[in-house]
Design an enzyme around this catalytic site. Sequence first.
Site, PDB file in Angstrom:
ATOM      1  CG  ASP A 346      -1.770   1.186   1.366  1.00 45.25           C
ATOM      2  OD1 ASP A 346      -2.678   1.336   0.528  1.00 45.25           O
ATOM      3  OD2 ASP A 346      -1.554   1.989   2.298  1.00 45.25           O
ATOM      4  CD  GLU A 382      -2.258   2.264  -3.375  1.00 44.88           C
ATOM      5  OE1 GLU A 382      -3.422   2.589  -3.675  1.00 44.88           O
ATOM      6  OE2 GLU A 382      -1.868   2.179  -2.194  1.00 44.88           O
TER       7      GLU A 382
END
Length: 704
Positions: A346, A382
């Site tokens: 993330d 990401e």
Amino acid sequence: MSIHPGRPAPLGASRDGEGVNFALYSEHAERVELVLFDSPDDAGPSRTVALPERTGPVWHGRVPDAWPGQLYGYRVHGPYDPGRGHRFNPHKVLLDPYARALGRAPQWHDDLFGYRIGDPQEDLSFSEDDSVSHAPLGAVLDDDFDWRGDARPSIPWEETVIYETHVRGLTRQHPEVEERVRGTYLGLASEPVLDHLVRLGVTTVELLPVQAFVRDRSLVEKGLTNYWGYNPLAYFAPDPGYATQATRAVHEFKEMTRALHARGLEVIIDVVYNHTGEGSHLGPTLSFRGIDNASYYKLAEDPRYYMDYTGTGNTLDPANPFVLQLITDSLRYWVQELHVDGFRFDLAAALAREFYDVNMLSAFFKVIQQDPVLSRMKLIAEPWDVGEGGYQVGNFPAQWTEWNGKYRDTVRRFWRGDEGTLSEFATRAAGSSDLYARSGRRPWASINFVTAHDGFTLRDLVSYQRKHNEANQEDNRDGADDNHSVNCGAEGPSDDPKVEACRDTLQRSLLLTLLLSQGVPMLQGGDELSRSQQGNNNAYCQDNPVSWYPWELEPRAQHLLDFVRSAVAFRRAHPVFRRRTFLTGIPDDEGRRDTVWLRPEGREMQEKDWQNPRLRALAVLLDGSRIPDLDREGRRIEDDSFLVLFNTRARARRFVLPAPPEGGCWESAFSTSPEDLSGPRRHDPRSVLEVAARSVMVLRAVTG
């Protein structure tokens, strides 16, 4: 109580056959106390003892009579001086960052905060309230487990099809899953769910965060929760909220992984090493903040505050070697002890910020590249964070893949019918070589997706033009405003057959585009079931039917599920759609090209055509005999040739068919239009074929 000097490594609580060794990193602490509990319900500890040794910045001691299941925490003494970045408060019991299991989740109370709630000085004040009754606790782990010869699937990137899912949401409403395990690791490992995943044809299950996380106080007080889990508390411990019993979380996670592997499915977990659940300077003191705030976090020029590249209030500091060690030790633990097959990071750009700027040569990436365990795992970034210069799509190191946000936005705009999208659509569908080829990366560097957990579901993407997030109780201010969505003429649910037909076709067209694109496709779990979130594009706090998957399907949803199964199988059967090398369009010695893009009239696209804003349809011819890839036995891969016709217009469009590369004719193989799903039909070269509105048609070259 006796305590021995113990060892400074490994960090955390580790059994050694004669007790448990406890080791805690704290650079600026003056004293560290180990606090032991007999039960999570105890109002106070059974024993408290100071760790007797310090080796460098590591405090340690061994307790001879500690046992598996022993609950523990720490009190860390040092200066409380927020202006210098220090927030030590020995009145707060703190969770070990290396805790392998969570023995008690935090229970919200004002005493969890290092300062006095309501004091005008805010965090400059000092709280003497003891958090002992409400603080999170670690548990010494009994890690015995029979893996029964667990074998990891070895799935090449080019053959990978990812299914992103939420552990709880997947099974919470599944009628064939035993009620006691719905919404848990064991529910995901149940036969009905495994059968669904295998029949769907996916190869890899990507789980939203399963590392133990904080349920935000502000949400809990509203009757909501942190459903997605992007608020980490313990980087080694599986979240006990997904276990049938909190004390069995580690065991049940292992059972789930073993069951998925037994059916040939990989397990990737979404990890959040960019920040912690302690929030901003006004957040609680649960672990890192009280252990050594100035060492674990990136502090601002005024050390009272944090650098916030994540939008959550703080950012971990991987430039600190002990923080970097925490991250890599955690990653290796999930691979070696819990048998996961990879990670999706993330806001990964935040991990590249050693100081302020994003640096792809940072220590984090160097350590991952040379690590004999982690370098062999599937690594997905990401590739952005919320800080300046944080958008880094296409810039990650060679062994990394990336969520391709440009693919998502372009494909959405293309099927919405936006003008001027043809050129970029072709680039994205062909594998985004502009982003990845220059650094020697392959098409699989691009993780292609149309929808993900963050944003509209596929059904909502074609049913809503605006977000409807009122249920989040933020006055609809949260979530993205521009979703590149379309509602087909009605906002939300509709009984109009034309509206519903438009939505059904668009869903199929978006999914088939995804599955025919070069790169790695990622499906959002529940999209195959026509799952709707009622227009909520930020359902991070909705642990209810808004987020849970609907398993009792109406005929329309069942038809979509059948379509997805067929489309995934079609991709997996044809390597021309999952090449290991980029398409080039360059003629070979025989004058043949691996790909040719065509106007509907049948002639090749020219530069002016790519810039034509009114052109809303095109075709691509893929020559299956021109794949320069070898299989595992070293044999050249060959496939059929295909012609894929895209029509994004709101009405049918006629296409003039070119000649197949090796002669013969074309045979219909796949279509997203219900009118064209009746079975294969043959079409001669130069014949005219009508492609329905907003649909894709796939033709296969055949001879004889």
